[in-house]
Motif scaffolding. Structure first.
Motif, short mmCIF file in Angstrom:
data_model
loop_
_atom_site.label_atom_id
_atom_site.label_comp_id
_atom_site.label_asym_id
_atom_site.label_seq_id
_atom_site.Cartn_x
_atom_site.Cartn_y
_atom_site.Cartn_z
N ALA A 48 -6.30 4.57 1.31
CA ALA A 48 -5.15 5.30 0.76
C ALA A 48 -5.10 6.72 1.28
O ALA A 48 -6.13 7.35 1.49
CB ALA A 48 -5.23 5.31 -0.76
N GLN A 52 -1.12 9.51 -2.12
CA GLN A 52 -0.91 8.41 -3.05
C GLN A 52 -1.57 8.66 -4.40
O GLN A 52 -1.22 8.04 -5.38
CB GLN A 52 -1.45 7.10 -2.48
CG GLN A 52 -0.61 6.55 -1.37
CD GLN A 52 -1.20 5.29 -0.83
OE1 GLN A 52 -2.39 5.20 -0.56
NE2 GLN A 52 -0.37 4.29 -0.68
N SER A 53 -2.52 9.52 -4.47
CA SER A 53 -3.23 9.77 -5.72
C SER A 53 -2.65 10.99 -6.41
O SER A 53 -2.36 11.99 -5.78
CB SER A 53 -4.72 9.98 -5.46
OG SER A 53 -5.37 10.25 -6.66
N GLN A 54 -2.54 10.91 -7.72
CA GLN A 54 -2.02 12.03 -8.50
C GLN A 54 -3.13 12.91 -9.04
O GLN A 54 -2.87 13.92 -9.68
CB GLN A 54 -1.20 11.50 -9.68
CG GLN A 54 0.00 10.72 -9.26
CD GLN A 54 0.69 10.11 -10.45
OE1 GLN A 54 0.32 10.31 -11.59
NE2 GLN A 54 1.72 9.33 -10.19
N ALA A 109 -2.27 2.10 -13.73
CA ALA A 109 -2.06 2.97 -12.56
C ALA A 109 -1.49 4.31 -13.02
O ALA A 109 -1.95 5.37 -12.59
CB ALA A 109 -1.13 2.29 -11.55
N SER A 115 -3.06 4.60 -7.49
CA SER A 115 -1.97 3.79 -6.95
C SER A 115 -2.03 2.37 -7.52
O SER A 115 -3.09 1.85 -7.85
CB SER A 115 -2.03 3.74 -5.43
OG SER A 115 -3.09 2.91 -5.01
N THR A 117 -1.50 -0.38 -5.92
CA THR A 117 -2.25 -1.28 -5.02
C THR A 117 -3.76 -1.13 -5.21
O THR A 117 -4.51 -2.08 -4.96
CB THR A 117 -1.89 -1.02 -3.54
OG1 THR A 117 -2.13 0.36 -3.24
CG2 THR A 117 -0.45 -1.37 -3.25
#
Length: 142
Positions: A48, A52-54, A109, A115, A117
């Motif tokens: 990733a 994509q990561s918060q 998620a 994410s 996925t």
């Protein structure tokens, strides 16, 4: 304390193994579900992008344990912090495993800031582990 809603939960392990064939392969090779979950999370993180990561990750093992703990709280306690997701899950009787996987994955998620996925296979492993643990509990009482 077990939630009354979670007592009606039926997890189809065969569905999980069909939908996630790598899970089936790794389990046949003797890997523990915790090892599978951590390995999948580690691989997903490497693939990733940072966008994509918060949130900043605290570590694979910690993220894995947090995911397991949160799902335990949702499915096996009456913790009011998780009433909304419980309401979504158990609004209708007889929730199926595919709906369980997708609903929990979407919610988890967002809850963990990971994410979708990355989270979906983790949910499958955790549900498999729950189903296997419930079978062992039933076998021990017979």
């Amino acid at each position: 304390m077990t939630s009354p809603s979670s007592r009606n939960l039926s997890i189809d392990k065969a569905f999980l193994l069909r939908k996630f064939p790598e899970l089936a392969r790794l389990l046949r090779q003797g890997y523990d579900p915790d090892e599978v979950g951590q390995a999948w999370l580690n691989r997903a993180r490497q693939a990733a992008s940072r966008q994509q990561s918060q949130r900043r990750h605290i570590g694979v093992e910690e993220d894995w344990e947090q995911a397991k703990e949160v799902l335990h709280q949702v499915l096996h306690t009456t913790n009011p912090d998780f009433n909304v997701i419980r309401g979504l899950l158990f609004a209708r009787p007889g929730i199926t495993t595919p709906v369980l996987v997708s609903t929990l994955s979407l919610w988890l998620a967002g809850h963990l800031g990971l994410s979708l996925t990355m989270v979906t296979p983790l949910v499958a492993v955790i549900l498999y582990e729950i189903a296997t643990g419930e079978e062992r509990s039933l076998e021990a009482t017979v």
